[in-house]
Design a protein around this motif. Structure first.
Motif, PDB file in Angstrom:
ATOM      1  N   ILE A  51       0.854  -1.181   0.000  1.00  0.00           N
ATOM      2  CA  ILE A  51       0.000   0.000   0.000  1.00  0.00           C
ATOM      3  C   ILE A  51       0.890   1.231   0.000  1.00  0.00           C
ATOM      4  O   ILE A  51       1.942   1.264   0.635  1.00  0.00           O
ATOM      5  CB  ILE A  51      -0.951  -0.016   1.218  1.00  0.00           C
ATOM      6  CG1 ILE A  51      -1.973   1.118   1.133  1.00  0.00           C
ATOM      7  CG2 ILE A  51      -0.180   0.011   2.535  1.00  0.00           C
ATOM      8  CD1 ILE A  51      -3.111   0.975   2.141  1.00  0.00           C
ATOM      9  N   LEU A  52       0.462   2.269  -0.738  1.00  0.00           N
ATOM     10  CA  LEU A  52       1.228   3.496  -0.799  1.00  0.00           C
ATOM     11  C   LEU A  52       1.232   4.207   0.557  1.00  0.00           C
ATOM     12  O   LEU A  52       0.366   3.960   1.399  1.00  0.00           O
ATOM     13  CB  LEU A  52       0.652   4.429  -1.855  1.00  0.00           C
ATOM     14  CG  LEU A  52       0.735   3.941  -3.307  1.00  0.00           C
ATOM     15  CD1 LEU A  52       0.108   4.971  -4.237  1.00  0.00           C
ATOM     16  CD2 LEU A  52       2.167   3.646  -3.708  1.00  0.00           C
ATOM     17  N   SER A  54       0.261   7.022   1.365  1.00  0.00           N
ATOM     18  CA  SER A  54      -0.975   7.770   1.607  1.00  0.00           C
ATOM     19  C   SER A  54      -2.176   6.858   1.785  1.00  0.00           C
ATOM     20  O   SER A  54      -3.248   7.301   2.198  1.00  0.00           O
ATOM     21  CB  SER A  54      -1.245   8.694   0.424  1.00  0.00           C
ATOM     22  OG  SER A  54      -1.441   7.924  -0.755  1.00  0.00           O
ATOM     23  N   GLY A  56      -3.504   5.615  -0.743  1.00  0.00           N
ATOM     24  CA  GLY A  56      -4.271   5.897  -1.951  1.00  0.00           C
ATOM     25  C   GLY A  56      -4.132   4.876  -3.048  1.00  0.00           C
ATOM     26  O   GLY A  56      -4.760   5.028  -4.102  1.00  0.00           O
ATOM     27  N   GLY A  57      -3.319   3.880  -2.849  1.00  0.00           N
ATOM     28  CA  GLY A  57      -3.178   2.839  -3.853  1.00  0.00           C
ATOM     29  C   GLY A  57      -2.705   1.554  -3.225  1.00  0.00           C
ATOM     30  O   GLY A  57      -1.974   1.554  -2.226  1.00  0.00           O
ATOM     31  N   THR A  58      -3.129   0.446  -3.793  1.00  0.00           N
ATOM     32  CA  THR A  58      -2.766  -0.868  -3.279  1.00  0.00           C
ATOM     33  C   THR A  58      -2.383  -1.799  -4.424  1.00  0.00           C
ATOM     34  O   THR A  58      -2.765  -1.570  -5.588  1.00  0.00           O
ATOM     35  CB  THR A  58      -3.929  -1.514  -2.496  1.00  0.00           C
ATOM     36  OG1 THR A  58      -5.078  -1.598  -3.357  1.00  0.00           O
ATOM     37  CG2 THR A  58      -4.291  -0.686  -1.271  1.00  0.00           C
ATOM     38  N   TYR A  59      -1.646  -2.848  -4.067  1.00  0.00           N
ATOM     39  CA  TYR A  59      -1.204  -3.820  -5.071  1.00  0.00           C
ATOM     40  C   TYR A  59      -1.160  -5.178  -4.402  1.00  0.00           C
ATOM     41  O   TYR A  59      -0.747  -5.281  -3.238  1.00  0.00           O
ATOM     42  CB  TYR A  59       0.181  -3.435  -5.579  1.00  0.00           C
ATOM     43  CG  TYR A  59       0.711  -4.328  -6.669  1.00  0.00           C
ATOM     44  CD1 TYR A  59       1.719  -5.245  -6.404  1.00  0.00           C
ATOM     45  CD2 TYR A  59       0.215  -4.243  -7.960  1.00  0.00           C
ATOM     46  CE1 TYR A  59       2.214  -6.065  -7.402  1.00  0.00           C
ATOM     47  CE2 TYR A  59       0.706  -5.065  -8.962  1.00  0.00           C
ATOM     48  CZ  TYR A  59       1.701  -5.967  -8.672  1.00  0.00           C
ATOM     49  OH  TYR A  59       2.185  -6.789  -9.659  1.00  0.00           O
ATOM     50  N   SER A  71      -4.778  -2.189   4.151  1.00  0.00           N
ATOM     51  CA  SER A  71      -5.186  -0.823   4.468  1.00  0.00           C
ATOM     52  C   SER A  71      -4.232  -0.268   5.517  1.00  0.00           C
ATOM     53  O   SER A  71      -3.383  -0.996   6.051  1.00  0.00           O
ATOM     54  CB  SER A  71      -6.628  -0.773   4.959  1.00  0.00           C
ATOM     55  OG  SER A  71      -6.780  -1.537   6.150  1.00  0.00           O
ATOM     56  N   SER A 106       9.698   4.394  -9.018  1.00  0.00           N
ATOM     57  CA  SER A 106       8.952   3.682 -10.041  1.00  0.00           C
ATOM     58  C   SER A 106       9.563   2.290 -10.167  1.00  0.00           C
ATOM     59  O   SER A 106      10.777   2.162 -10.286  1.00  0.00           O
ATOM     60  CB  SER A 106       9.021   4.420 -11.373  1.00  0.00           C
ATOM     61  OG  SER A 106       8.348   3.707 -12.375  1.00  0.00           O
ATOM     62  N   LEU A 108       5.606   2.012  -8.504  1.00  0.00           N
ATOM     63  CA  LEU A 108       5.081   2.502  -7.235  1.00  0.00           C
ATOM     64  C   LEU A 108       5.230   1.472  -6.125  1.00  0.00           C
ATOM     65  O   LEU A 108       5.458   1.834  -4.975  1.00  0.00           O
ATOM     66  CB  LEU A 108       3.607   2.878  -7.383  1.00  0.00           C
ATOM     67  CG  LEU A 108       3.284   4.173  -8.136  1.00  0.00           C
ATOM     68  CD1 LEU A 108       1.777   4.330  -8.274  1.00  0.00           C
ATOM     69  CD2 LEU A 108       3.901   5.376  -7.431  1.00  0.00           C
ATOM     70  N   TYR A 109       5.068   0.212  -6.475  1.00  0.00           N
ATOM     71  CA  TYR A 109       5.065  -0.855  -5.485  1.00  0.00           C
ATOM     72  C   TYR A 109       6.244  -1.790  -5.722  1.00  0.00           C
ATOM     73  O   TYR A 109       6.596  -2.082  -6.859  1.00  0.00           O
ATOM     74  CB  TYR A 109       3.760  -1.659  -5.561  1.00  0.00           C
ATOM     75  CG  TYR A 109       2.527  -0.807  -5.560  1.00  0.00           C
ATOM     76  CD1 TYR A 109       1.887  -0.479  -6.747  1.00  0.00           C
ATOM     77  CD2 TYR A 109       2.003  -0.315  -4.366  1.00  0.00           C
ATOM     78  CE1 TYR A 109       0.758   0.324  -6.741  1.00  0.00           C
ATOM     79  CE2 TYR A 109       0.875   0.481  -4.364  1.00  0.00           C
ATOM     80  CZ  TYR A 109       0.257   0.793  -5.550  1.00  0.00           C
ATOM     81  OH  TYR A 109      -0.850   1.586  -5.543  1.00  0.00           O
TER      82      TYR A 109
END
Length: 129
Positions: A51-52, A54, A56-59, A71, A106, A108-109
């Motif tokens: 998870i980022l 923030s 705001g994004g997950t993988y 989360s 880069s 992101l994950y």
């Protein structure tokens, strides 16, 4: 230095659910991405979810998509892994860690455990059939 502690593991039957928590102390990890990994006996540590910083994004790893949800609550310095529809093959020790890369990295994950630090001691999850 940030110290991560996982909790929430246990024994459940196939199809059951568990919610793992990852509590950070000694600092903040709100400016770092977070990942969950797992390691079964005799196997290498493998990526589960990330998870980022923030939230705001997950993988997710393919084998948990649709079943697990990652989360975080930065105000509480805590991350979570909700695990539903558990299978016997999910049995492993589960670890959380902080992504050591810049938030501008880069991709992101990262799925590479070598790019994470502040590993916790792990929490054991056992799923019986």
């Amino acid at each position: 230095q940030v110290h991560m502690v996982e909790s929430g593991g246990g024994s459940v039957q196939a199809g059951g659910s568990l919610r793992l928590s990852c509590s950070a102390s000694g600092g903040t990890f709100s400016n770092r991405g977070m990942g969950w990994f797992r390691q079964a006996p005799g196997k290498e540590r493998e990526f589960v979810a990330a998870i980022l910083w923030s939230g705001g994004g997950t993988y997710y790893a393919d084998f948990v998509k649709g079943r697990f949800t990652i989360s975080r609550d930065n105000a509480k310095n805590t991350g979570y892994l909700q695990m539903n529809s558990l299978k016997p093959e999910d049995t492993a020790d589960y670890y959380c860690a902080a992504d050591r890369r810049s938030i501008f990295s880069s991709p992101l994950y990262s799925t590479d455990p070598n790019e994470y630090d502040y590993w916790g001691q792990g929490t054991q999850v056992t799923v019986s059939s």
